[in-house]
Design an enzyme around this catalytic site. Structure first.
Site, PDB file in Angstrom:
ATOM      1  N   SER A  14     -13.169   8.137   4.354  1.00  0.00           N
ATOM      2  CA  SER A  14     -12.271   8.807   5.297  1.00  0.00           C
ATOM      3  C   SER A  14     -12.689  10.071   5.807  1.00  0.00           C
ATOM      4  CB  SER A  14     -10.968   8.778   4.312  1.00  0.00           C
ATOM      5  OG  SER A  14     -10.620   7.630   3.806  1.00  0.00           O
ATOM      6  N   GLY A  15     -13.187  11.056   4.749  1.00  0.00           N
ATOM      7  CA  GLY A  15     -13.451  12.477   5.315  1.00  0.00           C
ATOM      8  C   GLY A  15     -14.424  12.489   6.271  1.00  0.00           C
ATOM      9  N   CYS A  42     -11.298   4.757  -0.451  1.00  0.00           N
ATOM     10  CA  CYS A  42     -10.229   4.678   0.276  1.00  0.00           C
ATOM     11  C   CYS A  42      -9.846   3.067   0.709  1.00  0.00           C
ATOM     12  CB  CYS A  42      -9.757   5.426   1.032  1.00  0.00           C
ATOM     13  SG  CYS A  42      -7.877   5.200   1.621  1.00  0.00           S
ATOM     14  N   CYS A  47      -7.624   3.043  -2.222  1.00  0.00           N
ATOM     15  CA  CYS A  47      -6.203   3.070  -2.027  1.00  0.00           C
ATOM     16  C   CYS A  47      -5.808   1.784  -1.149  1.00  0.00           C
ATOM     17  CB  CYS A  47      -5.828   4.078  -0.945  1.00  0.00           C
ATOM     18  SG  CYS A  47      -6.810   5.624  -1.365  1.00  0.00           S
ATOM     19  N   LYS A  50      -5.739  -1.382  -3.412  1.00  0.00           N
ATOM     20  CA  LYS A  50      -4.893  -1.291  -4.565  1.00  0.00           C
ATOM     21  C   LYS A  50      -3.381  -1.396  -4.086  1.00  0.00           C
ATOM     22  CE  LYS A  50      -3.146   2.283  -4.865  1.00  0.00           C
ATOM     23  NZ  LYS A  50      -3.469   3.711  -5.376  1.00  0.00           N
ATOM     24  N   ALA A 114     -29.012   8.069   3.153  1.00  0.00           N
ATOM     25  CA  ALA A 114     -29.954   9.172   3.681  1.00  0.00           C
ATOM     26  C   ALA A 114     -30.021  10.387   2.665  1.00  0.00           C
ATOM     27  CB  ALA A 114     -29.067   9.622   4.819  1.00  0.00           C
ATOM     28  N   TYR A 177      -4.110   8.070 -12.927  1.00  0.00           N
ATOM     29  CA  TYR A 177      -3.502   7.399 -11.765  1.00  0.00           C
ATOM     30  C   TYR A 177      -4.183   5.870 -11.759  1.00  0.00           C
ATOM     31  CZ  TYR A 177      -2.816  11.256  -8.554  1.00  0.00           C
ATOM     32  OH  TYR A 177      -2.346  12.445  -8.092  1.00  0.00           O
ATOM     33  N   GLU A 181      -1.660   2.674 -12.564  1.00  0.00           N
ATOM     34  CA  GLU A 181      -1.479   1.729 -11.500  1.00  0.00           C
ATOM     35  C   GLU A 181      -1.851   0.227 -11.679  1.00  0.00           C
ATOM     36  OE1 GLU A 181      -3.440   3.502  -7.971  1.00  0.00           O
ATOM     37  OE2 GLU A 181      -1.389   5.002  -7.784  1.00  0.00           O
ATOM     38  N   THR A 343      -7.562  10.967  -0.550  1.00  0.00           N
ATOM     39  CA  THR A 343      -7.924  10.819   0.642  1.00  0.00           C
ATOM     40  C   THR A 343      -7.549  11.897   1.885  1.00  0.00           C
ATOM     41  OG1 THR A 343      -7.717   8.452   0.262  1.00  0.00           O
ATOM     42  CG2 THR A 343      -8.205   9.012   2.647  1.00  0.00           C
ATOM     43  N   ALA A 373       1.475  10.441  -4.574  1.00  0.00           N
ATOM     44  CA  ALA A 373       2.481   9.372  -5.183  1.00  0.00           C
ATOM     45  C   ALA A 373       1.255   8.355  -6.306  1.00  0.00           C
ATOM     46  CB  ALA A 373       2.816   8.267  -4.209  1.00  0.00           C
ATOM     47  N   HIS A 467      24.207   8.005   2.422  1.00  0.00           N
ATOM     48  CA  HIS A 467      24.889   7.143   1.466  1.00  0.00           C
ATOM     49  C   HIS A 467      25.079   5.779   1.862  1.00  0.00           C
ATOM     50  CE1 HIS A 467      27.639   6.601  -1.956  1.00  0.00           C
ATOM     51  NE2 HIS A 467      28.473   5.948  -1.223  1.00  0.00           N
ATOM     52  N   GLU A 472      19.797  10.329  -1.899  1.00  0.00           N
ATOM     53  CA  GLU A 472      21.013  11.284  -1.602  1.00  0.00           C
ATOM     54  C   GLU A 472      21.050  12.337  -2.783  1.00  0.00           C
ATOM     55  OE1 GLU A 472      25.158   9.504  -1.542  1.00  0.00           O
ATOM     56  OE2 GLU A 472      24.253   7.855  -2.301  1.00  0.00           O
TER      57      GLU A 472
END
Ligand code: NDP
Length: 484
Positions: A14-15, A42, A47, A50, A114, A177, A181, A343, A373, A467, A472
């Site tokens: 991702s990066g 990811c 991610c 998963k 590389a 994590y 999970e 990520t 999360a 509500h 709330e």
């Protein structure tokens, strides 16, 4: 001096992909090398698969809930092979999307490993040498297993998405994590889950009350969670182990008898049940063992030494606030730097790198108040300081409520949620927000905006409640449960 490229990125996660695309959009001539599949941890083995497994695993409770809500439905059975096929088709599609994005941005892709040769040269597996004004290392990390004889019999989170068969029983080692999970996912999919965590409570570093509730809920849902426990030894189970083993839970339910051969996913070089001994003396045979014991930066055999790049104690590339290494032309972002292994953080580090190097606007990636999360069941969403860290820092007020939410209470479930705000007594700012609830990840993203803006408790209070919702409670907690 002229170079082949303005930027050479090593690693198509991702990066790396984001940095390559954004730099190319600025007019830079960019190339990227990836040795495995485009998308990185990811997309390919983290991610995304998963989260799809999380979705799959939550249907089991839904059948019973649906009946409580008047639907005439039977409990179904889970077809792992069918789901896995669909999952990998989706991952293939996403990989093509990543490739398409790079090609569309005119980034030259090298599907190979590389290595750095010197501060401006990389060598491809073919032996071809390519020069670049800047080199960005974004090679991520990989799962690490404990240094234990026969640890190779266990799986890591890489293999779990490739299992041929769903095991009937699994031992998950770790309390972070990934361990928590997958304990919830596999439990939801009907696997008998045992989890060993060496510490006093899972999810170290998170708010005590929130992780306490997660642990309680995990146990209530059937996970055999053992704290202060680790694997002492393991080996392939022999016939005596199998004869002595007591099969409980889903093994019994699925008709396994003492001495039965237990199916084991053929993802490691071992294709049979595993005997384990725990630090508390318990000996048990499992179909599979999953090590979720942390991740190691991918810095081996990258030519970092040849280029003179400094690597830290844990194998991570050392960088400054701008992701620059000690070698001015070499930068590094994401998990390989072992800063925050998330990520969206790697993506933001990539964007800040481009801003700094290609837009002439020195920008530090912001690592403060990152919401995150944990996709346990229920989920945990968290941003800012835990109560424990906050009260070490300054006097605080704690607002907290825990209750059975309407939707699952109606269905007769005992699930509880927790909403918590940690507030500075002096500035009134909300220092931390911790939510344990279905969709907590969705909620914390929005609470994160307010907290990042510096919202006070009174700002939260000024917002009218929506509500009836779980969230709330975040704007209706009037009295602190304690001050510290
Ligand atoms: P974590 O660092 O979160 O957890 C590792 C766990 O393994 C800890 O409980 C640790 O115990 C334990 N451990 C480490 N070494 C050993 C050992 N030798 N024996 C027994 N237990 C051991 O790593 P994960 O692998 O779970 O995840 C890696 C990273 O990936 C996370 O830090 C997170 O940043 C990211 N991630 C994020 C997700 C998300 O955002 N939802 C999902 C998955 C991963 P102790 O606490 O005692 O050190």
């Amino acid at each position: 001096m002229s170079f082949d490229y303005d930027l050479f990125v090593i690693g198509g996660g991702s990066g790396g992909v984001r940095a390559a695309r954004v730099a190319a959009a600025e007019g830079a001539k960019v190339a990227l090398a990836e040795e495995y599949r485009m998308g990185g941890t990811c997309v390919i083995r983290g991610c995304v698969p998963k989260k799809l497994m999380v979705f799959a695993s939550t249907y089991r409770d839904s059948f019973a809930d649906a009946r409580a809500y008047g639907w005439d439905v039977e409990d179904g059975t889970f077809d792992w092979a069918g789901f896995r096929g669909h999952l990998h088709t989706e991952l293939d599609r996403l990989e093509q999307v990543y490739r398409g994005l790079l090609k569309g941005s005119d980034v030259r892709i090298f599907d190979t490993r590389a290595r750095l040769k010197d501060p401006h040269t990389v060598v491809l597996n073919s032996g071809e040498e390519v020069t670049a004004k800047h080199i960005l290392v974004a090679t991520g990390g990989r799962p690490s297993a404990p240094d234990l004889p026969n640890a190779h019999l266990g799986m890591s989170s890489n293999e779990i998405f490739l299992m041929d068969k769903m095991p009937k029983s699994i031992l998950i080692v770790g309390g972070g994590y990934i361990a928590c999970e997958f304990a919830c996912i596999l439990n939801g999919l009907g696997v008998e889950v045992t989890q060993y965590y060496r510490g006093a409570q899972i999810l170290r570093g998170f708010d005590d009350e929130a992780r306490g509730l997660i642990a309680e809920m995990m146990r209530e849902k059937g996970i055999n969670l053992h704290l202060g426990t680790n694997v002492l030894s393991m080996r392939a189970a022999d016939t005596e182990d199998l004869a002595a083993a007591t099969f409980t839970g889903s093994d019994a339910a699925m008709g396994a008898a003492v001495g039965d051969t237990i199916d084991r996913p053929a993802t490691t070089d071992h294709d049979g049940p595993i005997w384990t001994k725990a630090t508390n003396g318990t000996e048990k045979v499992f179909d599979a063992v999953l090590f979720a014991t942390g991740r190691t930066p991918n810095t081996e055999d990258l030519g970092l030494e040849a280029a003179g790049v400094t690597v830290g104690r844990r194998g991570e590339i050392s960088v400054d606030d701008y992701s620059q290494t000690n070698i001015p032309s070499v930068y590094a972002i994401g998990d390989v730097t072992n800063r925050v292994q998330l990520t969206p953080v790697a993506i933001r580090e990539g964007m800040a790198f481009v801003e700094t190097v290609f837009k002439g606007n020195p920008t530090k990636p912001d690592h403060d108040l990152i919401p995150s999360a944990i996709f346990t069941q229920p989920e945990m969403g968290t941003v800012g300081l835990s109560e424990e860290d906050a009260r070490d820092q300054e006097p605080v007020e704690v607002y907290c409520t825990s209750f059975r939410p309407m939707q699952t209470a109606f269905a007769g479930r005992t699930d509880r949620v927790l909403m918590k705000l940690v507030v500075s007594r002096e500035t009134r700012k909300v220092l931390g927000c911790h939510i344990v609830a279905p969709q907590a990840g969705e909620m914390i993203q929005l609470a994160g905006v307010a907290i990042k803006m510096g919202a006070t408790k009174e700002d939260f209070d000024r917002v009218c409640a929506v509500h009836p919702t779980i969230s709330e409670e975040l704007v209706t907690m009037k009295t602190p449960v304690r001050t510290a």
